[in-house]
Design a protein around this motif. Structure first.
Motif, PDB file in Angstrom:
ATOM      1  N   GLY A  95       0.817  -1.215   0.000  1.00 13.70           N
ATOM      2  CA  GLY A  95       0.000   0.000   0.000  1.00 13.70           C
ATOM      3  C   GLY A  95       0.847   1.260   0.000  1.00 13.70           C
ATOM      4  O   GLY A  95       0.536   2.234  -0.688  1.00 13.70           O
ATOM      5  N   SER A  96       1.932   1.253   0.754  1.00 16.93           N
ATOM      6  CA  SER A  96       2.842   2.398   0.765  1.00 16.93           C
ATOM      7  C   SER A  96       3.472   2.594  -0.604  1.00 16.93           C
ATOM      8  O   SER A  96       3.615   3.714  -1.083  1.00 16.93           O
ATOM      9  N   SER A  97       3.832   1.483  -1.226  1.00 17.61           N
ATOM     10  CA  SER A  97       4.401   1.546  -2.571  1.00 17.61           C
ATOM     11  C   SER A  97       3.408   2.180  -3.543  1.00 17.61           C
ATOM     12  O   SER A  97       3.755   3.050  -4.330  1.00 17.61           O
ATOM     13  N   LYS A  98       2.161   1.750  -3.458  1.00 16.56           N
ATOM     14  CA  LYS A  98       1.131   2.272  -4.368  1.00 16.56           C
ATOM     15  C   LYS A  98       0.912   3.766  -4.147  1.00 16.56           C
ATOM     16  O   LYS A  98       0.847   4.537  -5.103  1.00 16.56           O
ATOM     17  N   SER A  99       0.813   4.185  -2.879  1.00 19.95           N
ATOM     18  CA  SER A  99       0.611   5.614  -2.583  1.00 19.95           C
ATOM     19  C   SER A  99       1.788   6.449  -3.072  1.00 19.95           C
ATOM     20  O   SER A  99       1.607   7.518  -3.664  1.00 19.95           O
ATOM     21  N   LEU A 100       2.992   5.958  -2.828  1.00 20.43           N
ATOM     22  CA  LEU A 100       4.175   6.686  -3.249  1.00 20.43           C
ATOM     23  C   LEU A 100       4.282   6.736  -4.772  1.00 20.43           C
ATOM     24  O   LEU A 100       4.645   7.768  -5.347  1.00 20.43           O
ATOM     25  N   ARG A 101       3.935   5.645  -5.453  1.00 24.12           N
ATOM     26  CA  ARG A 101       3.946   5.627  -6.929  1.00 24.12           C
ATOM     27  C   ARG A 101       2.963   6.644  -7.484  1.00 24.12           C
ATOM     28  O   ARG A 101       3.266   7.372  -8.428  1.00 24.12           O
ATOM     29  N   MET A 102       1.765   6.683  -6.915  1.00 21.98           N
ATOM     30  CA  MET A 102       0.756   7.626  -7.417  1.00 21.98           C
ATOM     31  C   MET A 102       1.208   9.064  -7.203  1.00 21.98           C
ATOM     32  O   MET A 102       1.100   9.905  -8.105  1.00 21.98           O
ATOM     33  N   GLY A 103       1.719   9.360  -5.997  1.00 19.33           N
ATOM     34  CA  GLY A 103       2.159  10.719  -5.703  1.00 19.33           C
ATOM     35  C   GLY A 103       3.318  11.167  -6.571  1.00 19.33           C
ATOM     36  O   GLY A 103       3.313  12.281  -7.109  1.00 19.33           O
ATOM     37  N   ALA A 149      12.335   4.639  -4.602  1.00 15.98           N
ATOM     38  CA  ALA A 149      11.883   4.017  -3.351  1.00 15.98           C
ATOM     39  C   ALA A 149      10.573   3.279  -3.555  1.00 15.98           C
ATOM     40  O   ALA A 149      10.358   2.202  -2.993  1.00 15.98           O
ATOM     41  N   SER A 150       9.680   3.825  -4.373  1.00 18.17           N
ATOM     42  CA  SER A 150       8.397   3.145  -4.607  1.00 18.17           C
ATOM     43  C   SER A 150       8.617   1.787  -5.283  1.00 18.17           C
ATOM     44  O   SER A 150       7.917   0.820  -4.970  1.00 18.17           O
ATOM     45  N   TYR A 151       9.597   1.712  -6.184  1.00 17.02           N
ATOM     46  CA  TYR A 151       9.934   0.421  -6.796  1.00 17.02           C
ATOM     47  C   TYR A 151      10.516  -0.528  -5.755  1.00 17.02           C
ATOM     48  O   TYR A 151      10.195  -1.714  -5.720  1.00 17.02           O
ATOM     49  N   CYS A 152      11.391   0.005  -4.900  1.00 17.90           N
ATOM     50  CA  CYS A 152      11.978  -0.829  -3.829  1.00 17.90           C
ATOM     51  C   CYS A 152      10.892  -1.395  -2.935  1.00 17.90           C
ATOM     52  O   CYS A 152      10.912  -2.578  -2.587  1.00 17.90           O
ATOM     53  N   PHE A 153       9.936  -0.552  -2.547  1.00 20.66           N
ATOM     54  CA  PHE A 153       8.861  -1.011  -1.670  1.00 20.66           C
ATOM     55  C   PHE A 153       8.014  -2.077  -2.363  1.00 20.66           C
ATOM     56  O   PHE A 153       7.603  -3.051  -1.745  1.00 20.66           O
ATOM     57  N   ALA A 185      10.714  -4.027   6.895  1.00 21.17           N
ATOM     58  CA  ALA A 185      10.138  -3.673   5.602  1.00 21.17           C
ATOM     59  C   ALA A 185       8.908  -2.799   5.773  1.00 21.17           C
ATOM     60  O   ALA A 185       8.603  -1.980   4.925  1.00 21.17           O
ATOM     61  N   GLU A 186       8.212  -2.956   6.883  1.00 22.30           N
ATOM     62  CA  GLU A 186       7.016  -2.163   7.128  1.00 22.30           C
ATOM     63  C   GLU A 186       7.360  -0.737   7.533  1.00 22.30           C
ATOM     64  O   GLU A 186       6.686   0.211   7.136  1.00 22.30           O
ATOM     65  N   ALA A 187       8.391  -0.551   8.323  1.00 20.57           N
ATOM     66  CA  ALA A 187       8.692   0.749   8.917  1.00 20.57           C
ATOM     67  C   ALA A 187       9.143   1.788   7.893  1.00 20.57           C
ATOM     68  O   ALA A 187       8.651   2.913   7.891  1.00 20.57           O
ATOM     69  N   ALA A 188      10.066   1.444   7.019  1.00 25.29           N
ATOM     70  CA  ALA A 188      10.615   2.420   6.074  1.00 25.29           C
ATOM     71  C   ALA A 188       9.557   2.955   5.111  1.00 25.29           C
ATOM     72  O   ALA A 188       9.445   4.173   4.945  1.00 25.29           O
ATOM     73  N   PRO A 189       8.750   2.111   4.456  1.00 28.63           N
ATOM     74  CA  PRO A 189       7.732   2.656   3.553  1.00 28.63           C
ATOM     75  C   PRO A 189       6.732   3.559   4.259  1.00 28.63           C
ATOM     76  O   PRO A 189       6.325   4.578   3.716  1.00 28.63           O
ATOM     77  N   ARG A 190       6.328   3.202   5.468  1.00 30.75           N
ATOM     78  CA  ARG A 190       5.392   4.054   6.209  1.00 30.75           C
ATOM     79  C   ARG A 190       5.978   5.430   6.418  1.00 30.75           C
ATOM     80  O   ARG A 190       5.323   6.446   6.184  1.00 30.75           O
ATOM     81  N   THR A 191       7.205   5.502   6.878  1.00 30.83           N
ATOM     82  CA  THR A 191       7.837   6.774   7.214  1.00 30.83           C
ATOM     83  C   THR A 191       8.031   7.640   5.979  1.00 30.83           C
ATOM     84  O   THR A 191       7.650   8.796   5.967  1.00 30.83           O
ATOM     85  N   ILE A 192       8.591   7.067   4.917  1.00 23.39           N
ATOM     86  CA  ILE A 192       8.876   7.853   3.718  1.00 23.39           C
ATOM     87  C   ILE A 192       7.587   8.296   3.038  1.00 23.39           C
ATOM     88  O   ILE A 192       7.449   9.436   2.629  1.00 23.39           O
ATOM     89  N   THR A 193       6.600   7.411   2.941  1.00 28.04           N
ATOM     90  CA  THR A 193       5.341   7.753   2.287  1.00 28.04           C
ATOM     91  C   THR A 193       4.637   8.852   3.059  1.00 28.04           C
ATOM     92  O   THR A 193       4.098   9.798   2.480  1.00 28.04           O
ATOM     93  N   LYS A 194       4.625   8.769   4.373  1.00 33.45           N
ATOM     94  CA  LYS A 194       3.950   9.773   5.201  1.00 33.45           C
ATOM     95  C   LYS A 194       4.616  11.134   5.071  1.00 33.45           C
ATOM     96  O   LYS A 194       3.954  12.149   4.955  1.00 33.45           O
ATOM     97  N   THR A 195       5.945  11.188   5.088  1.00 32.22           N
ATOM     98  CA  THR A 195       6.637  12.473   5.086  1.00 32.22           C
ATOM     99  C   THR A 195       6.715  13.093   3.694  1.00 32.22           C
ATOM    100  O   THR A 195       6.804  14.296   3.571  1.00 32.22           O
ATOM    101  N   GLU A 196       6.674  12.288   2.652  1.00 28.01           N
ATOM    102  CA  GLU A 196       6.909  12.823   1.314  1.00 28.01           C
ATOM    103  C   GLU A 196       5.657  12.990   0.466  1.00 28.01           C
ATOM    104  O   GLU A 196       5.668  13.704  -0.510  1.00 28.01           O
ATOM    105  N   VAL A 197       4.576  12.304   0.803  1.00 24.74           N
ATOM    106  CA  VAL A 197       3.371  12.389  -0.045  1.00 24.74           C
ATOM    107  C   VAL A 197       2.361  13.301   0.587  1.00 24.74           C
ATOM    108  O   VAL A 197       2.198  13.454   1.713  1.00 24.74           O
TER     109      VAL A 197
END
Length: 197
Positions: A95-103, A149-153, A185-197
């Protein structure tokens, strides 16, 4: 005596008018650091009696006389609960990957069509062509790492999901480090997606 954590089905609301049962308090925990599309709440129970039949008694039982007995199960079977936790973590990463990809897709597309600033210092107004915002190094520095990062996630989530399938296939040899991988794996996507999107 503390017997550890056990699962029970508890009636929280009245079947007639859906008000909270006596002794039950519920509420919303409010905004979180990440994953805000999941609505989390809390419940508090004071002097609530739960019928014995409402206990999930696969791994432990309580008889009619109140005697507690833990069933002998293999170490692998006792770790089955990790699978559900890991599935949720995998979904959070995806889900974090999807949100970050869209943003990042929206920001990169906008940066490609929006123009600002002139390419040359020539004062001739006929030759003044503006730069795409995406041509600026600072804009690239902001957007491209997030796209990467979205690809990594995405691939991390796929790997965690594949690991879960393998874990289900080899329950007898469950490796505790798989849980640590999912937690990280859960922590990094949450943090980056929240702060950047």
């Amino acid at each position: 005596v503390d017997r550890g954590v056990h699962n029970f089905l508890v009636q929280m609301r009245s079947l007639q008018d859906h008000t909270l049962m006596p002794g039950v308090t519920c509420g919303d925990i409010g905004p979180k650091i990440g994953y805000n599309n999941m609505d989390n709440g809390f419940s508090k129970m004071e002097k609530v009696i739960i019928p014995r039949r409402n206990m999930a008694m696969r791994f432990a039982t309580v008889d009619e006389n109140g005697r507690y007995e833990k069933k002998n199960v293999s170490d692998a079977a006792s770790k089955i609960s990790y699978i559900t936790m890991m599935q949720v973590r995998s979904m959070i990463v995806m889900g974090s990957s999807k949100s970050l990809r869209m943003g990042t897709t929206m920001a990169i597309r906008y940066s490609a069509v929006r123009r600002q600033g002139f390419k040359s210092n020539d004062h001739d107004s006929k030759n003044k062509e503006e730069n795409q915002i995406l041509d600026y190094k600072q804009q690239q520095h902001r957007l491209f790492p997030l796209l990467a990062a979205s690809y990594c996630f995405f691939f991390t989530a796929r790997k965690v999901s594949a690991n879960l399938t393998a874990i289900e296939d080899r329950l007898m040899n469950l490796n505790p480090s798989d849980n640590e991988t999912g937690a990280g794996a859960e922590a990094a996507p949450r943090t980056i997606t929240k702060t950047e999107v």
